[in-house]
Design a protein around this motif. Structure first.
Motif, mmCIF file in Angstrom:
data_model
loop_
_atom_site.group_PDB
_atom_site.id
_atom_site.type_symbol
_atom_site.label_atom_id
_atom_site.label_comp_id
_atom_site.label_asym_id
_atom_site.label_seq_id
_atom_site.Cartn_x
_atom_site.Cartn_y
_atom_site.Cartn_z
ATOM 1 N N LYS A 27 0.690 -1.473 0.142
ATOM 2 C CA LYS A 27 -0.211 -0.257 0.153
ATOM 3 C C LYS A 27 1.189 1.821 -0.214
ATOM 4 C CE LYS A 27 -3.617 2.405 1.218
ATOM 5 N NZ LYS A 27 -4.921 2.018 1.364
ATOM 6 N N ALA A 28 2.193 1.177 0.310
ATOM 7 C CA ALA A 28 2.822 2.152 0.662
ATOM 8 C C ALA A 28 2.841 2.571 -0.923
ATOM 9 C CB ALA A 28 4.397 1.694 1.751
ATOM 10 N N ILE A 29 3.311 1.894 -1.953
ATOM 11 C CA ILE A 29 4.039 1.693 -2.883
ATOM 12 C C ILE A 29 3.231 2.034 -3.948
ATOM 13 C CG2 ILE A 29 5.078 0.701 -4.974
ATOM 14 C CD1 ILE A 29 6.392 -1.142 -2.679
ATOM 15 N N GLN A 34 -6.491 -1.963 -3.836
ATOM 16 C CA GLN A 34 -7.104 -3.351 -4.539
ATOM 17 C C GLN A 34 -5.427 -4.029 -5.394
ATOM 18 O OE1 GLN A 34 -9.790 -3.128 -7.495
ATOM 19 N NE2 GLN A 34 -10.453 -4.525 -8.170
ATOM 20 N N ASP A 35 -4.833 -2.422 -6.023
ATOM 21 C CA ASP A 35 -3.778 -2.665 -6.517
ATOM 22 C C ASP A 35 -2.128 -3.095 -5.116
ATOM 23 O OD1 ASP A 35 -4.610 -1.736 -7.956
ATOM 24 O OD2 ASP A 35 -3.234 0.176 -8.626
ATOM 25 N N ALA A 36 -2.913 -2.997 -3.734
ATOM 26 C CA ALA A 36 -1.462 -3.967 -2.547
ATOM 27 C C ALA A 36 -2.053 -5.241 -2.683
ATOM 28 C CB ALA A 36 -1.875 -2.942 -1.306
ATOM 29 N N GLU A 37 -4.030 -5.751 -2.307
ATOM 30 C CA GLU A 37 -3.899 -6.631 -2.583
ATOM 31 C C GLU A 37 -3.261 -7.839 -3.869
ATOM 32 O OE1 GLU A 37 -8.205 -6.217 -2.304
ATOM 33 O OE2 GLU A 37 -7.845 -5.842 -0.325
ATOM 34 N N ILE A 67 11.007 -9.821 -2.597
ATOM 35 C CA ILE A 67 9.875 -10.473 -3.746
ATOM 36 C C ILE A 67 8.319 -9.171 -4.450
ATOM 37 C CG2 ILE A 67 8.049 -12.163 -4.351
ATOM 38 C CD1 ILE A 67 9.974 -14.309 -3.041
ATOM 39 N N LEU A 68 8.282 -8.676 -3.123
ATOM 40 C CA LEU A 68 6.769 -7.612 -2.909
ATOM 41 C C LEU A 68 7.036 -6.728 -3.770
ATOM 42 C CD1 LEU A 68 3.691 -7.316 -2.144
ATOM 43 C CD2 LEU A 68 4.247 -6.129 -0.623
ATOM 44 N N THR A 69 8.424 -5.811 -3.266
ATOM 45 C CA THR A 69 8.734 -4.771 -3.408
ATOM 46 C C THR A 69 8.946 -5.306 -4.914
ATOM 47 O OG1 THR A 69 10.732 -5.228 -3.192
ATOM 48 C CG2 THR A 69 9.843 -3.907 -1.542
ATOM 49 N N CYS A 76 3.568 -0.449 -10.962
ATOM 50 C CA CYS A 76 3.598 0.522 -11.550
ATOM 51 C C CYS A 76 4.137 0.607 -12.861
ATOM 52 C CB CYS A 76 5.338 1.147 -10.601
ATOM 53 S SG CYS A 76 4.509 1.282 -8.567
ATOM 54 N N ARG A 77 5.152 -0.082 -13.540
ATOM 55 C CA ARG A 77 5.261 0.088 -14.889
ATOM 56 C C ARG A 77 4.253 -0.064 -15.174
ATOM 57 N NH1 ARG A 77 10.527 -1.162 -11.996
ATOM 58 N NH2 ARG A 77 9.736 -3.413 -12.535
#
Length: 162
Positions: A27-29, A34-37, A67-69, A76-77
């Motif tokens: 979520k911070a990124i 929804q995107d975080a999930e 892996i998550l980051t 994002c890309r």
């Protein structure tokens, strides 16, 4: 150090233990629940498929957060370019209430730039060390310290604005 192959049950137990941390980091990124999930789910699937690469279960947290980051930055890309609100703010209606008066610390953290949000989240909310964050973000420890310092300054500005 615990050296072992991660079986399905151990892997699942470790994921359950880290799921809140993973969601907050994503979520911070990404800023969107929804995107975080989605990113967390993709990271878990990828980590499970590659769990034999983890040599020490004690290193599970930084390993899965790395892996998550990567999954978050992949998302994002893939996103279409977005319009910066600063470019169109003169065309937007003024807010009815002063949002800064109601801003919470977490909202202020989410208002930070992408390069500052994740280090703050990992350090203050998840309790990771500077060294662990540097490994996860593939930065030097000095760079992590600099980002945390900049973030603290920016948070002070955000929280003291009237």
């Amino acid at each position: 150090m615990t050296k072992t192959h991660l079986d399905k049950d151990t892997f699942c137990a470790l994921v359950v233990r880290e799921q809140d941390t993973m969601f907050r980091a994503a979520k911070a990124i990404l800023r969107s629940d929804q995107d975080a999930e989605d990113a967390v789910q993709e990271a878990i699937c990828s980590a499970f498929a590659n769990r034999e690469q983890l040599r020490e279960t004690d290193r599970f947290r930084p390993w899965i957060l790395r892996i998550l980051t990567n999954k978050c930055y992949d998302l994002c890309r893939k996103r279409r370019p977005q319009i910066d609100l600063a470019d169109v703010e003169e065309y937007l209606p003024a807010p009815e209430t002063d949002l800064h008066e109601r801003m919470t610390l977490w909202q202020a953290v989410l208002a930070l730039g992408e390069d500052l949000r994740l280090p703050v989240t990992l350090f203050y909310y998840e309790g990771l060390s500077i060294r662990e964050i540097a490994g996860i973000l593939e930065l030097s420890e000095a760079a992590v310290k600099t980002r945390l310092s900049r973030a603290r300054g920016r948070l002070r500005e955000l929280l003291t604005e009237n």
